[in-house]
Design a protein around this motif. Structure first.
Motif, PDB file in Angstrom:
ATOM      1  N   MET A 231       1.882 -18.849  -6.040  1.00  0.00           N
ATOM      2  CA  MET A 231       1.145 -17.715  -5.506  1.00  0.00           C
ATOM      3  C   MET A 231       0.430 -17.031  -6.675  1.00  0.00           C
ATOM      4  O   MET A 231       1.065 -16.590  -7.626  1.00  0.00           O
ATOM      5  N   THR A 232      -0.862 -16.911  -6.554  1.00  0.00           N
ATOM      6  CA  THR A 232      -1.651 -16.311  -7.624  1.00  0.00           C
ATOM      7  C   THR A 232      -1.632 -14.789  -7.527  1.00  0.00           C
ATOM      8  O   THR A 232      -1.176 -14.220  -6.525  1.00  0.00           O
ATOM      9  N   ILE A 233      -2.137 -14.167  -8.561  1.00  0.00           N
ATOM     10  CA  ILE A 233      -2.195 -12.699  -8.582  1.00  0.00           C
ATOM     11  C   ILE A 233      -3.098 -12.198  -7.461  1.00  0.00           C
ATOM     12  O   ILE A 233      -2.811 -11.181  -6.826  1.00  0.00           O
ATOM     13  N   LYS A 234      -4.178 -12.940  -7.190  1.00  0.00           N
ATOM     14  CA  LYS A 234      -5.096 -12.537  -6.130  1.00  0.00           C
ATOM     15  C   LYS A 234      -4.388 -12.531  -4.777  1.00  0.00           C
ATOM     16  O   LYS A 234      -4.558 -11.609  -3.976  1.00  0.00           O
ATOM     17  N   ASP A 235      -3.576 -13.541  -4.524  1.00  0.00           N
ATOM     18  CA  ASP A 235      -2.823 -13.597  -3.270  1.00  0.00           C
ATOM     19  C   ASP A 235      -1.820 -12.457  -3.179  1.00  0.00           C
ATOM     20  O   ASP A 235      -1.637 -11.853  -2.116  1.00  0.00           O
ATOM     21  N   LYS A 236      -1.171 -12.150  -4.298  1.00  0.00           N
ATOM     22  CA  LYS A 236      -0.206 -11.053  -4.310  1.00  0.00           C
ATOM     23  C   LYS A 236      -0.892  -9.714  -4.053  1.00  0.00           C
ATOM     24  O   LYS A 236      -0.374  -8.867  -3.326  1.00  0.00           O
ATOM     25  N   LEU A 237      -2.073  -9.534  -4.663  1.00  0.00           N
ATOM     26  CA  LEU A 237      -2.814  -8.290  -4.441  1.00  0.00           C
ATOM     27  C   LEU A 237      -3.284  -8.171  -2.992  1.00  0.00           C
ATOM     28  O   LEU A 237      -3.258  -7.076  -2.424  1.00  0.00           O
ATOM     29  N   GLN A 238      -3.708  -9.270  -2.400  1.00  0.00           N
ATOM     30  CA  GLN A 238      -4.127  -9.236  -1.003  1.00  0.00           C
ATOM     31  C   GLN A 238      -2.952  -8.923  -0.086  1.00  0.00           C
ATOM     32  O   GLN A 238      -3.083  -8.175   0.877  1.00  0.00           O
ATOM     33  N   THR A 239      -1.782  -9.467  -0.399  1.00  0.00           N
ATOM     34  CA  THR A 239      -0.579  -9.180   0.381  1.00  0.00           C
ATOM     35  C   THR A 239      -0.197  -7.707   0.255  1.00  0.00           C
ATOM     36  O   THR A 239       0.126  -7.046   1.253  1.00  0.00           O
ATOM     37  N   ALA A 240      -0.258  -7.180  -0.963  1.00  0.00           N
ATOM     38  CA  ALA A 240       0.063  -5.767  -1.185  1.00  0.00           C
ATOM     39  C   ALA A 240      -0.947  -4.861  -0.486  1.00  0.00           C
ATOM     40  O   ALA A 240      -0.578  -3.834   0.091  1.00  0.00           O
ATOM     41  N   ALA A 241      -2.225  -5.233  -0.527  1.00  0.00           N
ATOM     42  CA  ALA A 241      -3.257  -4.425   0.124  1.00  0.00           C
ATOM     43  C   ALA A 241      -3.079  -4.413   1.632  1.00  0.00           C
ATOM     44  O   ALA A 241      -3.242  -3.371   2.274  1.00  0.00           O
ATOM     45  N   SER A 242      -2.722  -5.548   2.204  1.00  0.00           N
ATOM     46  CA  SER A 242      -2.521  -5.570   3.659  1.00  0.00           C
ATOM     47  C   SER A 242      -1.274  -4.778   4.051  1.00  0.00           C
ATOM     48  O   SER A 242      -1.259  -4.113   5.091  1.00  0.00           O
ATOM     49  N   ALA A 243      -0.239  -4.819   3.230  1.00  0.00           N
ATOM     50  CA  ALA A 243       0.962  -4.020   3.512  1.00  0.00           C
ATOM     51  C   ALA A 243       0.649  -2.536   3.404  1.00  0.00           C
ATOM     52  O   ALA A 243       1.089  -1.741   4.234  1.00  0.00           O
ATOM     53  N   ALA A 244      -0.121  -2.159   2.386  1.00  0.00           N
ATOM     54  CA  ALA A 244      -0.482  -0.749   2.211  1.00  0.00           C
ATOM     55  C   ALA A 244      -1.365  -0.272   3.359  1.00  0.00           C
ATOM     56  O   ALA A 244      -1.222   0.850   3.833  1.00  0.00           O
ATOM     57  N   ALA A 245      -2.263  -1.123   3.819  1.00  0.00           N
ATOM     58  CA  ALA A 245      -3.142  -0.755   4.935  1.00  0.00           C
ATOM     59  C   ALA A 245      -2.328  -0.558   6.212  1.00  0.00           C
ATOM     60  O   ALA A 245      -2.661   0.287   7.043  1.00  0.00           O
ATOM     61  N   GLY A 246      -1.255  -1.301   6.372  1.00  0.00           N
ATOM     62  CA  GLY A 246      -0.399  -1.137   7.541  1.00  0.00           C
ATOM     63  C   GLY A 246       0.401   0.149   7.508  1.00  0.00           C
ATOM     64  O   GLY A 246       0.735   0.714   8.548  1.00  0.00           O
ATOM     65  N   LEU A 247       0.722   0.628   6.316  1.00  0.00           N
ATOM     66  CA  LEU A 247       1.514   1.847   6.179  1.00  0.00           C
ATOM     67  C   LEU A 247       0.665   3.107   6.116  1.00  0.00           C
ATOM     68  O   LEU A 247       1.184   4.207   6.298  1.00  0.00           O
ATOM     69  N   LEU A 248      -0.618   2.958   5.863  1.00  0.00           N
ATOM     70  CA  LEU A 248      -1.486   4.114   5.684  1.00  0.00           C
ATOM     71  C   LEU A 248      -1.518   5.050   6.895  1.00  0.00           C
ATOM     72  O   LEU A 248      -1.378   6.260   6.726  1.00  0.00           O
TER      73      LEU A 248
END
Length: 62
Positions: free
Chosen positions: A1-18
């Protein structure tokens, strides 16, 4: 898993919690504002928000 994939996963999780974070902050702001006007009103408003959140969670957020 690349850093880009990790950042996309974190961004989608943050968008769900916003939305939840914004609603919590809004309820806190309204309760605090009521508390500034009349101290017992802040506790009453906060309790009503907690009660409403409990009802929504108990119903499964339908």
């Amino acid at each position: 898993m690349t850093i880009k994939d990790k950042l996309q996963t974190a961004a989608s999780a943050a968008a769900g919690l916003l939305p939840d974070a914004l609603m919590l902050a809004g309820a806190g702001g309204i309760s605090y504002g009521a508390w500034l006007v009349y101290v017992p009103a802040g506790y009453v408003v906060g309790g009503l928000f907690a009660l409403a959140a409990g009802v929504v969670l108990a119903r499964g957020a339908k």
